[in-house]
Design an enzyme around this catalytic site. Sequence first.
Site, PDB file in Angstrom:
ATOM      1  N   THR A 198      18.758  46.970  59.507  1.00  0.00           N
ATOM      2  CA  THR A 198      19.821  46.765  58.514  1.00  0.00           C
ATOM      3  C   THR A 198      20.032  48.014  57.678  1.00  0.00           C
ATOM      4  O   THR A 198      21.165  48.375  57.347  1.00  0.00           O
ATOM      5  CB  THR A 198      19.439  45.597  57.579  1.00  0.00           C
ATOM      6  OG1 THR A 198      18.996  44.497  58.358  1.00  0.00           O
ATOM      7  CG2 THR A 198      20.610  45.166  56.728  1.00  0.00           C
ATOM      8  N   TYR A 219      24.375  33.695  59.555  1.00  0.00           N
ATOM      9  CA  TYR A 219      25.674  33.015  59.400  1.00  0.00           C
ATOM     10  C   TYR A 219      25.718  31.644  60.059  1.00  0.00           C
ATOM     11  O   TYR A 219      26.178  30.675  59.460  1.00  0.00           O
ATOM     12  CB  TYR A 219      26.837  33.895  59.917  1.00  0.00           C
ATOM     13  CG  TYR A 219      28.191  33.343  59.550  1.00  0.00           C
ATOM     14  CD1 TYR A 219      28.675  33.476  58.257  1.00  0.00           C
ATOM     15  CD2 TYR A 219      28.982  32.666  60.474  1.00  0.00           C
ATOM     16  CE1 TYR A 219      29.917  32.954  57.896  1.00  0.00           C
ATOM     17  CE2 TYR A 219      30.226  32.148  60.133  1.00  0.00           C
ATOM     18  CZ  TYR A 219      30.683  32.287  58.828  1.00  0.00           C
ATOM     19  OH  TYR A 219      31.898  31.770  58.485  1.00  0.00           O
ATOM     20  N   TYR A 248      12.201  39.072  62.705  1.00  0.00           N
ATOM     21  CA  TYR A 248      12.576  39.537  61.361  1.00  0.00           C
ATOM     22  C   TYR A 248      13.129  38.360  60.573  1.00  0.00           C
ATOM     23  O   TYR A 248      14.188  37.827  60.905  1.00  0.00           O
ATOM     24  CB  TYR A 248      13.596  40.663  61.487  1.00  0.00           C
ATOM     25  CG  TYR A 248      14.054  41.295  60.187  1.00  0.00           C
ATOM     26  CD1 TYR A 248      13.381  41.122  58.987  1.00  0.00           C
ATOM     27  CD2 TYR A 248      15.195  42.102  60.176  1.00  0.00           C
ATOM     28  CE1 TYR A 248      13.817  41.714  57.809  1.00  0.00           C
ATOM     29  CE2 TYR A 248      15.639  42.715  59.007  1.00  0.00           C
ATOM     30  CZ  TYR A 248      14.954  42.515  57.836  1.00  0.00           C
ATOM     31  OH  TYR A 248      15.391  43.112  56.678  1.00  0.00           O
ATOM     32  N   ARG A 303      19.667  37.539  53.745  1.00  0.00           N
ATOM     33  CA  ARG A 303      20.782  38.027  54.561  1.00  0.00           C
ATOM     34  C   ARG A 303      21.231  37.012  55.613  1.00  0.00           C
ATOM     35  O   ARG A 303      22.394  37.003  56.002  1.00  0.00           O
ATOM     36  CB  ARG A 303      20.393  39.343  55.257  1.00  0.00           C
ATOM     37  CG  ARG A 303      20.302  40.532  54.328  1.00  0.00           C
ATOM     38  CD  ARG A 303      20.035  41.814  55.103  1.00  0.00           C
ATOM     39  NE  ARG A 303      19.869  42.968  54.227  1.00  0.00           N
ATOM     40  CZ  ARG A 303      20.855  43.732  53.773  1.00  0.00           C
ATOM     41  NH1 ARG A 303      22.110  43.464  54.103  1.00  0.00           N
ATOM     42  NH2 ARG A 303      20.598  44.767  52.992  1.00  0.00           N
ATOM     43  N   LYS A 345       8.317  40.557  60.670  1.00  0.00           N
ATOM     44  CA  LYS A 345       8.654  41.255  59.434  1.00  0.00           C
ATOM     45  C   LYS A 345       9.098  40.171  58.464  1.00  0.00           C
ATOM     46  O   LYS A 345      10.164  39.573  58.634  1.00  0.00           O
ATOM     47  CB  LYS A 345       9.769  42.283  59.659  1.00  0.00           C
ATOM     48  CG  LYS A 345      10.157  43.019  58.376  1.00  0.00           C
ATOM     49  CD  LYS A 345      11.346  43.953  58.582  1.00  0.00           C
ATOM     50  CE  LYS A 345      11.740  44.597  57.258  1.00  0.00           C
ATOM     51  NZ  LYS A 345      12.973  45.426  57.385  1.00  0.00           N
ATOM     52  N   ILE A 394       7.243  47.167  56.917  1.00  0.00           N
ATOM     53  CA  ILE A 394       8.414  47.933  57.358  1.00  0.00           C
ATOM     54  C   ILE A 394       9.232  48.129  56.095  1.00  0.00           C
ATOM     55  O   ILE A 394       9.796  47.179  55.555  1.00  0.00           O
ATOM     56  CB  ILE A 394       9.198  47.220  58.471  1.00  0.00           C
ATOM     57  CG1 ILE A 394       8.351  47.176  59.750  1.00  0.00           C
ATOM     58  CG2 ILE A 394      10.518  47.939  58.736  1.00  0.00           C
ATOM     59  CD1 ILE A 394       8.961  46.367  60.884  1.00  0.00           C
TER      60      ILE A 394
END
Length: 291
Positions: A46, A109, A135, A140, A164, A206
Amino acid sequence: MKELIGTGVALITPFKEDLTIDFEGLQRVVNYTIANGVDYLVVLGTTAESATLSKAEKQLVVNTIVDTNAGRLPLVLGIGGNDTQAVIRELETTNVSAFTAILSVSPYYNKPTQEGIYQHFAAISRASEKPIIIYNVPGRTASNINPVTVKRLATQFENIIGIKEAAGDIAQAMSLIAMCPKNFLVISGDDMITLAIVLAGGAGVISVIGEGFPKEFSKMVRLGLNKNVKDAYKIHYKLAPAIAYIFEEGNPAGIKGVFKSLGICGNAVRLPLVSISATLQTKIDSFISNL
């Protein structure tokens, strides 16, 4: 996967003022992070603004980082999305020979159920020739991956080697560490609680801040992994204001402000993101000059 224990950094994509990619700036970023002690590099996450890079641009970014790295550090490649079949096609058609693992974000989404998230990663696991790091970033994606779902994936698919974890929830991170197999990597995806996660048994981070302050942040993580709590927290509290600054007006605008202050590259970002305010840039400049 011992090579992915420690500090990984999510590389930015520097842009020139006309918003074309600044490849020389990208080379400087890669060399700066390697020279200052990070353990591995994450490509096209990202933070790289991958959502606004064309397919051709992504390939040029990959080529530049692979060539500049020249085999010095392990590389992790971001391949993820909210269309499972499209992710599988990308996995099957991308040359991943230079990479140690794939970082794949939970579908955003669509807001799938836990079963949908499980089936998504199960399908990706079967399609991938490389190990996979899940992840989880609910801020997000609009959906959280529950520890029970992670445990299910970790125990059933050998090539799903880590997560992550960027929910910003230390209790959830601790549940992951407690529930998942011993060799499964629980990697912090939240800079502010990285040390807490490492001390609880996490495998490292990360990081975004680790890209701007690689020497200090990777030293903190190493101290944490060695359970040198006092010295590790000294560094944490020294860097904590900068961590707050770089997320104050969004990522990667903030970390690009750090690189501008360091003279490594400019701070341009592509719409719908905008560069940080002059006020925040001044705060970052002041922090760096005092550090």
